[in-house]
Write an enzyme that holds these catalytic residues in place. Structure first.
Site, PDB file in Angstrom:
ATOM      1  N   ASN A   1       6.685  -5.542   9.436  1.00 42.06           N
ATOM      2  CA  ASN A   1       5.593  -4.782  10.040  1.00 42.06           C
ATOM      3  C   ASN A   1       5.118  -5.539  11.287  1.00 42.06           C
ATOM      4  O   ASN A   1       4.581  -6.642  11.165  1.00 42.06           O
ATOM      5  CB  ASN A   1       4.466  -4.651   9.000  1.00 42.06           C
ATOM      6  CG  ASN A   1       3.245  -3.912   9.513  1.00 42.06           C
ATOM      7  OD1 ASN A   1       3.049  -3.781  10.723  1.00 42.06           O
ATOM      8  ND2 ASN A   1       2.411  -3.460   8.610  1.00 42.06           N
TER       9      ASN A   1
ATOM     10  N   HIS B   1       4.554   4.353  12.086  1.00 41.21           N
ATOM     11  CA  HIS B   1       4.302   2.908  12.057  1.00 41.21           C
ATOM     12  C   HIS B   1       5.035   2.339  10.847  1.00 41.21           C
ATOM     13  O   HIS B   1       4.993   2.914   9.758  1.00 41.21           O
ATOM     14  CB  HIS B   1       2.797   2.651  11.956  1.00 41.21           C
ATOM     15  CG  HIS B   1       2.485   1.261  11.514  1.00 41.21           C
ATOM     16  ND1 HIS B   1       2.945   0.160  12.194  1.00 41.21           N
ATOM     17  CD2 HIS B   1       1.801   0.788  10.438  1.00 41.21           C
ATOM     18  CE1 HIS B   1       2.544  -0.930  11.564  1.00 41.21           C
ATOM     19  NE2 HIS B   1       1.855  -0.576  10.495  1.00 41.21           N
TER      20      HIS B   1
ATOM     21  N   CYS C   1      -2.750  -1.464  13.443  1.00 40.32           N
ATOM     22  CA  CYS C   1      -1.478  -0.727  13.347  1.00 40.32           C
ATOM     23  C   CYS C   1      -1.515   0.604  14.082  1.00 40.32           C
ATOM     24  O   CYS C   1      -0.467   1.157  14.418  1.00 40.32           O
ATOM     25  CB  CYS C   1      -1.110  -0.525  11.883  1.00 40.32           C
ATOM     26  SG  CYS C   1      -0.896  -2.094  11.039  1.00 40.32           S
TER      27      CYS C   1
HETATM   28  O1  UT7 Z   1       0.109  -1.500   8.385  1.00 41.30           O
HETATM   29  C1  UT7 Z   1      -0.787  -1.627   7.344  1.00 41.30           C
HETATM   30  C2  UT7 Z   1      -0.483  -2.956   6.765  1.00 41.30           C
HETATM   31  N1  UT7 Z   1      -0.527  -3.090   5.364  1.00 41.30           N
HETATM   32  C3  UT7 Z   1       0.072  -2.260   4.483  1.00 41.30           C
HETATM   33  O2  UT7 Z   1       0.619  -1.243   4.781  1.00 41.30           O
HETATM   34  C4  UT7 Z   1       0.038  -2.727   3.065  1.00 41.30           C
HETATM   35  C5  UT7 Z   1       0.184  -1.617   2.084  1.00 41.30           C
HETATM   36  N2  UT7 Z   1       0.437  -2.193   0.780  1.00 41.30           N
HETATM   37  C6  UT7 Z   1       1.647  -2.645   0.426  1.00 41.30           C
HETATM   38  O3  UT7 Z   1       2.593  -2.573   1.191  1.00 41.30           O
HETATM   39  C7  UT7 Z   1       1.813  -3.201  -0.964  1.00 41.30           C
HETATM   40  O4  UT7 Z   1       0.596  -3.102  -1.649  1.00 41.30           O
HETATM   41  C8  UT7 Z   1       2.293  -4.680  -0.979  1.00 41.30           C
HETATM   42  C9  UT7 Z   1       3.735  -4.769  -0.506  1.00 41.30           C
HETATM   43  C10 UT7 Z   1       1.412  -5.541  -0.111  1.00 41.30           C
HETATM   44  C11 UT7 Z   1       2.251  -5.230  -2.392  1.00 41.30           C
HETATM   45  O5  UT7 Z   1       3.019  -4.419  -3.249  1.00 41.30           O
HETATM   46  P1  UT7 Z   1       2.403  -3.897  -4.607  1.00 41.30           P
HETATM   47  O6  UT7 Z   1       3.452  -3.107  -5.262  1.00 41.30           O
HETATM   48  O7  UT7 Z   1       1.097  -3.221  -4.313  1.00 41.30           O
HETATM   49  O8  UT7 Z   1       2.192  -5.239  -5.406  1.00 41.30           O
HETATM   50  P2  UT7 Z   1       0.840  -5.854  -6.020  1.00 41.30           P
HETATM   51  O9  UT7 Z   1      -0.049  -6.359  -4.956  1.00 41.30           O
HETATM   52  O10 UT7 Z   1       0.292  -4.884  -7.023  1.00 41.30           O
HETATM   53  O11 UT7 Z   1       1.433  -7.087  -6.811  1.00 41.30           O
HETATM   54  C12 UT7 Z   1       2.311  -6.909  -7.922  1.00 41.30           C
HETATM   55  C13 UT7 Z   1       2.700  -8.282  -8.440  1.00 41.30           C
HETATM   56  C14 UT7 Z   1       1.506  -9.197  -8.669  1.00 41.30           C
HETATM   57  O12 UT7 Z   1       1.787 -10.000  -9.798  1.00 41.30           O
HETATM   58  P3  UT7 Z   1       1.149  -9.612 -11.244  1.00 41.30           P
HETATM   59  O13 UT7 Z   1      -0.318  -9.646 -11.058  1.00 41.30           O
HETATM   60  O14 UT7 Z   1       1.695  -8.246 -11.564  1.00 41.30           O
HETATM   61  O15 UT7 Z   1       1.687 -10.709 -12.114  1.00 41.30           O
HETATM   62  C15 UT7 Z   1       1.490 -10.090  -7.433  1.00 41.30           C
HETATM   63  O16 UT7 Z   1       0.910 -11.331  -7.676  1.00 41.30           O
HETATM   64  O17 UT7 Z   1       3.518  -8.952  -7.477  1.00 41.30           O
HETATM   65  C16 UT7 Z   1       2.964 -10.242  -7.170  1.00 41.30           C
HETATM   66  N3  UT7 Z   1       3.268 -10.550  -5.778  1.00 41.30           N
HETATM   67  C17 UT7 Z   1       4.442 -11.094  -5.396  1.00 41.30           C
HETATM   68  N4  UT7 Z   1       5.529 -11.477  -6.094  1.00 41.30           N
HETATM   69  C18 UT7 Z   1       6.564 -11.975  -5.389  1.00 41.30           C
HETATM   70  C19 UT7 Z   1       2.508 -10.333  -4.679  1.00 41.30           C
HETATM   71  N5  UT7 Z   1       3.165 -10.735  -3.581  1.00 41.30           N
HETATM   72  C20 UT7 Z   1       4.369 -11.210  -3.995  1.00 41.30           C
HETATM   73  C21 UT7 Z   1       5.474 -11.739  -3.320  1.00 41.30           C
HETATM   74  N6  UT7 Z   1       6.549 -12.127  -4.057  1.00 41.30           N
HETATM   75  N7  UT7 Z   1       5.524 -11.886  -1.985  1.00 41.30           N
END
Ligand code: UT7
Length: 333
Positions: free
Chosen positions: A290, A260, A114
């Site tokens: 992204n 970014h 990125c």
């Molecule tokens: O350029 C660099 C590239 N990467 C980034 O910038 C990533 C930075 N991180 C993020 O953007 C966020 O961490 C994410 C968008 C990837 C995830 O959001 P989050 O608020 O950190 O969610 P999480 O991983 O803590 O997941 C929360 C819940 C989980 O369920 P439980 O365990 O609470 O029951 C996940 O299993 O959301 C669930 N989950 C989803 N639900 C629906 C994870 N992905 C999805 C999805 N749809 N696509």
């Protein structure tokens, strides 16, 4: 000593729009979840047989060159940032050089995820300041949709990423009024595996790519989203302040921040931390997701088209991503 000035920008996104509702049909996710956690409404996926990483870069580059009032033959060097090159090797730089019909000029590939575009811009800036070249094409292009696991298993990663390309022409100038003021590049390899695709790799016993690697998930994108998020919200403001400090400015002097496009929550948090109102921060992740190395040049090209970038403005670019790597560039437009 010459300075470098961005004299043209262009972008290309594939025509195939994939909405959150389209993803709902493929995996256990929802439009509401994706919008709330990332800000993304839709992204573009390439059309096989039409788009390649190089062809998208060519389209973006031709626009950037035209807007600069130049011909492709004016370009003396190419710096190409991508993590999704069309071939494992050679890199996309030489493929783009071939597509632009510029035999003989140097072409350098940058694989810095990125932060790749700002790393590429920084390299080009050094070549111009050293007097080596007068016109350099700096490109970011990615086809990431083929890396994604569009099933329930891959949903934590798949909903974020999209495809697209952006390019700028960097030109030597003697005028200190309009130029890149400085670039700042950082990395911390201790976090390399926090966002990575491990396979294929040269150091594997036996073959560099095996069916077992694929079956074991080695070629899938692995991301510790929460940890990436935690570091991003620290490094973005830090590297932006570093650029401002280096040039004797404060956040109040910034006219436009082009970050970014990682996650709208990250962008909003960074804007708030710096006290920048929303109209001074570019966000187009809603439309494109992204796009890794392409996200900054796409956002820059759009902002320029829409009249949001004006001569004399102080424009800051900033990125954070896999590696971890992070970077900024401060530009007096
Ligand atoms: O350029 C660099 C590239 N990467 C980034 O910038 C990533 C930075 N991180 C993020 O953007 C966020 O961490 C994410 C968008 C990837 C995830 O959001 P989050 O608020 O950190 O969610 P999480 O991983 O803590 O997941 C929360 C819940 C989980 O369920 P439980 O365990 O609470 O029951 C996940 O299993 O959301 C669930 N989950 C989803 N639900 C629906 C994870 N992905 C999805 C999805 N749809 N696509």
């Amino acid at each position: 000593m010459p300075y470098s000035q961005i004299v043209g920008a262009g972008h290309y996104v594939p025509e195939n729009v994939v909405t959150n509702y389209d993803l709902e049909k493929l995996m256990d996710t929802s439009d509401a979840w994706i919008r709330e956690r990332t800000g993304i409404h839709e992204r573009r996926f390439f059309t096989p047989g039409k788009d390649t990483v190089t062809s998208m870069a060519r389209e973006a580059s031709l626009k950037a060159i035209e807007r600069a009032g130049l011909q492709p033959t004016d370009i003396e060097f190419i710096v190409f940032a991508t993590i999704t090159s069309d071939y494992y090797f050679p890199g996309c730089g030489v493929l783009l050089q071939r597509e632009l019909n510029l035999p003989g000029i140097g072409a350098l590939d940058i694989k810095n995820q990125c932060s790749g575009f700002i790393y590429a811009l920084s390299v080009a800036d050094q070549f111009i300041k050293a007097g080596t070249y007068k016109n350099i094409l700096v490109v970011g292009s990615e086809i990431q949709s083929t890396f994604l696991d569009l099933s329930d298993k891959g949903r934590g990663v798949a909903v974020i990423f999209g495809d697209g390309a952006g390019a700028v022409v960097l030109q030597a100038t003697q005028n200190p009024e309009h130029r890149i003021l400085s670039t700042h590049l950082h990395a911390d390899g201790r976090f390399a595996e926090e966002l990575a695709v491990r396979d294929p790799g040269g150091s594997r016993p036996g073959r560099w790519l095996t069916h077992e690697m694929i079956d074991d998930g080695g070629t899938d994108v692995v991301m510790n989203g929460q940890n990436v998020f935690k570091h991003a919200v620290v490094r973005f403001p830090e590297v932006i302040k570093e650029a401002l400090d280096a040039n004797g400015f404060t956040t109040a002097d910034v006219d436009l921040l082009i970050p970014h496009q990682a996650n709208l929550r990250i962008t909003k948090y960074v804007g708030e931390q710096l006290g920048l109102p929303e109209e001074k921060v570019v966000s187009n992740i809603q439309k494109y997701g992204n796009t890794t190395a392409a996200s900054i040049p796409i956002a820059m090209s759009e902002a320029w088209e829409n009249g949001r970038i004006q001569p004399g403005q102080l424009v800051c670019l900033a990125a954070f991503g896999s590696g971890f790597t992070w970077a900024s560039a401060l530009i007096r437009w």
